[in-house]
Structures are given as structure tokens and as C-alpha cells.
Design an enzyme around this catalytic site. Structure first.
Site, PDB file in Angstrom:
ATOM      1  N   SER A  84       0.858  -1.185   0.000  1.00  0.00           N
ATOM      2  CA  SER A  84       0.000   0.000   0.000  1.00  0.00           C
ATOM      3  C   SER A  84       0.896   1.236   0.000  1.00  0.00           C
ATOM      4  O   SER A  84       2.072   1.155   0.381  1.00  0.00           O
ATOM      5  CB  SER A  84      -0.861  -0.019   1.267  1.00  0.00           C
ATOM      6  OG  SER A  84      -1.510   1.205   1.453  1.00  0.00           O
ATOM      7  N   TYR A 129      -1.856  -0.847  10.512  1.00  0.00           N
ATOM      8  CA  TYR A 129      -1.958  -1.127   9.067  1.00  0.00           C
ATOM      9  C   TYR A 129      -0.645  -0.760   8.370  1.00  0.00           C
ATOM     10  O   TYR A 129      -0.083  -1.562   7.617  1.00  0.00           O
ATOM     11  CB  TYR A 129      -3.131  -0.330   8.484  1.00  0.00           C
ATOM     12  CG  TYR A 129      -3.412  -0.596   7.018  1.00  0.00           C
ATOM     13  CD1 TYR A 129      -4.128  -1.718   6.616  1.00  0.00           C
ATOM     14  CD2 TYR A 129      -2.973   0.289   6.027  1.00  0.00           C
ATOM     15  CE1 TYR A 129      -4.399  -1.951   5.267  1.00  0.00           C
ATOM     16  CE2 TYR A 129      -3.240   0.062   4.689  1.00  0.00           C
ATOM     17  CZ  TYR A 129      -3.953  -1.065   4.306  1.00  0.00           C
ATOM     18  OH  TYR A 129      -4.218  -1.285   2.969  1.00  0.00           O
TER      19      TYR A 129
HETATM   20  N1  NAD Z   1      -8.878  -0.329  -0.769  1.00  0.00           N
HETATM   21  C1  NAD Z   1      -7.819   0.462  -0.667  1.00  0.00           C
HETATM   22  O1  NAD Z   1      -7.926   1.697  -0.580  1.00  0.00           O
HETATM   23  C2  NAD Z   1      -6.435  -0.132  -0.648  1.00  0.00           C
HETATM   24  C3  NAD Z   1      -5.328   0.709  -0.822  1.00  0.00           C
HETATM   25  C4  NAD Z   1      -4.059   0.165  -0.815  1.00  0.00           C
HETATM   26  C5  NAD Z   1      -3.891  -1.196  -0.651  1.00  0.00           C
HETATM   27  N2  NAD Z   1      -4.977  -1.994  -0.486  1.00  0.00           N
HETATM   28  C6  NAD Z   1      -4.767  -3.412  -0.286  1.00  0.00           C
HETATM   29  O2  NAD Z   1      -5.344  -4.111  -1.367  1.00  0.00           O
HETATM   30  C7  NAD Z   1      -5.729  -5.421  -0.926  1.00  0.00           C
HETATM   31  C8  NAD Z   1      -7.143  -5.708  -1.361  1.00  0.00           C
HETATM   32  O3  NAD Z   1      -8.006  -4.830  -0.669  1.00  0.00           O
HETATM   33  P1  NAD Z   1      -9.450  -4.411  -1.202  1.00  0.00           P
HETATM   34  O4  NAD Z   1      -9.459  -2.956  -1.297  1.00  0.00           O
HETATM   35  O5  NAD Z   1      -9.807  -5.233  -2.382  1.00  0.00           O
HETATM   36  O6  NAD Z   1     -10.318  -4.792   0.066  1.00  0.00           O
HETATM   37  P2  NAD Z   1     -11.508  -5.850   0.215  1.00  0.00           P
HETATM   38  O7  NAD Z   1     -11.934  -5.749   1.634  1.00  0.00           O
HETATM   39  O8  NAD Z   1     -12.521  -5.661  -0.851  1.00  0.00           O
HETATM   40  O9  NAD Z   1     -10.790  -7.234  -0.042  1.00  0.00           O
HETATM   41  C9  NAD Z   1     -10.038  -7.903   0.913  1.00  0.00           C
HETATM   42  C10 NAD Z   1     -10.356  -9.367   0.823  1.00  0.00           C
HETATM   43  O10 NAD Z   1      -9.535 -10.044   1.792  1.00  0.00           O
HETATM   44  C11 NAD Z   1     -10.337 -11.015   2.422  1.00  0.00           C
HETATM   45  N3  NAD Z   1      -9.828 -11.348   3.747  1.00  0.00           N
HETATM   46  C12 NAD Z   1      -9.845 -10.582   4.862  1.00  0.00           C
HETATM   47  N4  NAD Z   1      -9.357 -11.277   5.902  1.00  0.00           N
HETATM   48  C13 NAD Z   1      -8.997 -12.492   5.421  1.00  0.00           C
HETATM   49  C14 NAD Z   1      -8.449 -13.656   6.020  1.00  0.00           C
HETATM   50  N5  NAD Z   1      -8.178 -13.715   7.331  1.00  0.00           N
HETATM   51  N6  NAD Z   1      -8.220 -14.719   5.235  1.00  0.00           N
HETATM   52  C15 NAD Z   1      -8.526 -14.707   3.906  1.00  0.00           C
HETATM   53  N7  NAD Z   1      -9.062 -13.646   3.301  1.00  0.00           N
HETATM   54  C16 NAD Z   1      -9.297 -12.546   4.049  1.00  0.00           C
HETATM   55  C17 NAD Z   1     -11.724 -10.379   2.521  1.00  0.00           C
HETATM   56  O11 NAD Z   1     -12.737 -11.350   2.735  1.00  0.00           O
HETATM   57  C18 NAD Z   1     -11.822  -9.679   1.182  1.00  0.00           C
HETATM   58  O12 NAD Z   1     -12.407 -10.500   0.205  1.00  0.00           O
HETATM   59  C19 NAD Z   1      -5.521  -5.431   0.586  1.00  0.00           C
HETATM   60  O13 NAD Z   1      -4.288  -6.041   0.889  1.00  0.00           O
HETATM   61  C20 NAD Z   1      -5.455  -3.966   0.935  1.00  0.00           C
HETATM   62  O14 NAD Z   1      -4.734  -3.724   2.122  1.00  0.00           O
HETATM   63  C21 NAD Z   1      -6.241  -1.503  -0.494  1.00  0.00           C
END
Ligand code: NAD
Length: 309
Positions: free
Chosen positions: A177, A190
Site C-alpha cells: 500500500s 496497518y
Molecule cells: N482499498 C484500498 O484503498 C487499498 C489501498 C491500498 C492497498 N490496499 C490493499 O489491497 C488489498 C485488497 O483490498 P481491497 O481494497 O480489495 O479490500 P476488500 O476488503 O474488498 O478485499 C479484501 C479481501 O480479503 C479477504 N480477507 C480478509 N481477511 C482475510 C483472512 N483472514 N483470510 C482470507 N481472506 C481474508 C476479505 O474477505 C476480502 O475479500 C488489501 O491487501 C489492501 O490492504 C487496499
């Protein structure tokens, strides 16, 4: 005298190789980089039950890859499974896996090896956010953030990297991130977990280079906010410079970076410029810049996915 000659030779080799690498990267500004073929590759995506993980799965399905989908959310993962089949994937395997549990990861990984084969592209994407200031954050939530956002990467690498090394073929993808590059108010756990994920992925990349494992590639992704709902309620201070990103745009960029075997991907690119400024500006100016870019109050309206409003 001999050691002086040796170090002069090393310096000349370093400068020569750097010059060639620099020229090659200049050429690729004009000429498109070749993209690898991922048809038939076994791609494992953690956190595939929604958001970015689902968007990535859909893209690899269209590219003809075999998909292994992991999520703790069985229903969401089954939906992704159905969607990728509709997108053309013929071999899709969905597993319910809690990535915060090492034993669960090891058990499901063994199942994947038996039922599907050697994973050749591993995308550590599952992630969670607590969104509280450090002292308000319960210990168990901080531990969970580390387990999912960072430690799961250790256990998945341990499970799948040995076969990649044996085959001299594989690609490790870390979804970190922009919060893995700079500290943010109310994101202490985080940020720490994302910094750790970044440092781990980069170190393993260095190991593969040191061991001349040319067939093992690494891509580390640092996106700013993505409109998946994970950071629902948060706002960006300067949308023109740092816009909240569309999941489809981010997924396209990630897949393209994987196909081009890029090591680093910061989204938007402006993040790289900010990190460059931070590396040499006087500390006080750097803090003012961080404040101007919103890192002190970006989380003020945070609601996240789990809370209803
Ligand atoms: N959304 C943002 O703004 C953002 C920004 C930078 C980085 N990210 C990163 O991108 C990645 C995807 O995030 P997203 O935005 O799609 O969020 P999201 O919440 O839509 O997806 C995250 C997924 O991880 C799964 N998950 C959570 N805990 C889990 C566990 N213990 N075991 C297995 N699966 C698990 C959830 O069920 C979900 O499907 C993450 O690593 C997040 O930190 C997101």
C-alpha cells in the site's frame, strides 16, 4: 595494490552495467516492453472474494490462467468463482482459507498442491484495516492486521516458493500500500504491517537475485485509496494529485506490471515523486508536505466495510 585494482575493476563493472540498465530502461519508455504469456499458469490470489482480488481474478481468467481463489468469505469467493467461469476460465478452484492462521494456510496449500499443482504466480492480496489511533486499537485487532497483511505472506511463500525454485519459474506478487511507504495518522498497525510486507517481499527478491534464480520474479504494489469500500468514509485532500482509484484501473495496472515483470508499482505515479521528495527534503518541510497531502486527517471519516452507517 591488488585490492585497489580489484575495487577499481568492481567500480568499472558497476558503472558499465548501470549504464546499460539505464539505456535499456530509456528504450522501454519509447518501445513497449514485451509481456509474458500467463495462459496455463497456476495463479493463486488471496482475498479473492471481493474488491481488488476479484478484479485480478477476472483479468487472469481472460488471459487463460488456471485460478486458485482463497478467501475467508466463502460466499464472496463462490461469487468470484462463478464470475471467472463466466469470463472464460475453465479451471478454477475456490478454497475457504483464513489467512490469519498459519496452520490453515499450510493445510490448504497442501490441498492445492495435490488437487491443482504447483502455483506459479502467487498474489498476496488479502488485507484488513482497523482504522483506530494506536492506543485505541485493541491488541487482538493489531495482531490480526499483522497476521493477514504480513505474516500470511511468510507462510504462503514457504508453501509455494520451493516448487518455484525447483522449476526456476514463478512470480511473487505483494499487494502492499502507499501506507507501506509512509506513516499515516490512525493507521499505525496497518502501516506497520504493510511496511513489513514490503520489506519482506523486497528482501526475498534480493535473495533470488543473489542466488541467481532468474526465473523467479517479484512485483510489489503500493496503491493509494481504491474504491472497494475497505476505506469507506475516507477522503483524499487533493483528488487532482492523489485521486481515489477505481478497482478496475488498479487491477489493469497490476496485471500489466506482472506481465512486464516490473518489480515496483506505485499507484498513482505521483506517490513515487512524493517518496523522492521525502528522501531529501528537510524533515520539517517533509512533515509539512505529509500534512498538506492529508496524512494527518485522511482517516477522520473512516467507516470501513464492517460498520453500517
Ligand atoms: N482499498 C484500498 O484503498 C487499498 C489501498 C491500498 C492497498 N490496499 C490493499 O489491497 C488489498 C485488497 O483490498 P481491497 O481494497 O480489495 O479490500 P476488500 O476488503 O474488498 O478485499 C479484501 C479481501 O480479503 C479477504 N480477507 C480478509 N481477511 C482475510 C483472512 N483472514 N483470510 C482470507 N481472506 C481474508 C476479505 O474477505 C476480502 O475479500 C488489501 O491487501 C489492501 O490492504 C487496499
Amino acid at each position: 595494490m591488488a585490492s585497489k585494482l580489484k575495487s577499481t575493476k568492481e567500480l568499472m563493472v558497476f558503472l558499465g552495467k548501470s549504464m546499460i540498465a539505464f539505456l535499456v530502461s530509456m528504450i522501454f519508455i519509447i518501445v513497449p516492453r514485451p509481456r509474458k504469456n500467463v495462459a496455463g499458469e497456476i495463479v493463486l490470489i488471496t482475498g479473492s472474494g471481493s474488491g481488488l482480488g476479484r478484479s485480478l481474478a477476472l483479468r487472469f481468467a481472460r488471459l487463460g490462467s488456471v485460478l486458485v481463489l482463497w478467501d475467508i468469505n466463502e460466499e464472496g469467493n463462490e461469487d468470484t468463482c462463478r464470475m471467472v467461469r463466466e469470463a472464460g476460465a475453465t479451471r478454477v478452484y475456490a478454497y475457504t482459507c483464513d489467512c490469519s492462521q498459519k496452520e490453515n494456510i499450510y493445510r490448504v496449500a497442501e490441498q492445492v498442491k495435490k488437487e491443482v499443482g504447483d502455483v506459479s504466480i502467487l498474489i498476496n492480496n488479502a488485507g484488513i484495516v482497523t482504522g483506530k489511533s494506536f492506543l485505541d486499537c485493541p491488541d487482538e485487532l493489531m495482531e490480526k492486521a499483522f497476521d493477514v497483511n504480513f505474516k500470511a505472506h511468510l507462510w504462503t511463500y514457504k508453501s509455494f516458493l520451493p516448487a518455484m525454485i525447483a522449476n526456476n519459474h514463478g512470480h511473487l506478487v505483494c499487494i502492499s500500500s502507499s501506507a507501506g511507504l509512509t506513516g499515516v495518522n490512525k493507521l499505525a498497525d496497518y502501516c506497520a504491517s504493510k511496511f513489513a510486507a514490503f520489506g519482506f517481499a523486497e528482501s526475498v527478491c534480493m535473495e533470488t537475485i543473489a542466488q541467481k534464480l532468474k526465473g523467479i520474479k517479484t512485483t510489489i504494489v503500493c496503491p493509494f485509496f481504491i474504491k472497494t469500500g475497505m476505506f469507506k468514509g475516507c477522503s483524499t485532500a487533493h483528488p487532482f494529485l492523489l485521486p481515489a482509484l477505481e478497482p478496475d484501473y488498479v487491477a489493469d495496472k497490476i496485471v500489466d506490471a506482472i506481465l512486464q515483470e516490473k518489480i515496483y508499482l506505485n499507484l498513482p505515479k505521483f506517490i513515487s515523486f512524493l517518496m523522492f521528495l521525502k528522501s531529501f527534503l528537510p524533515v520539517k518541510v517533509s512533515v509539512l508536505l505529509t500534512e498538506y497531502m492529508g496524512a494527518l486527517n485522511v482517516m477522520d471519516g473512516f467507516v470501513g466495510k464492517n460498520k453500517k452507517n
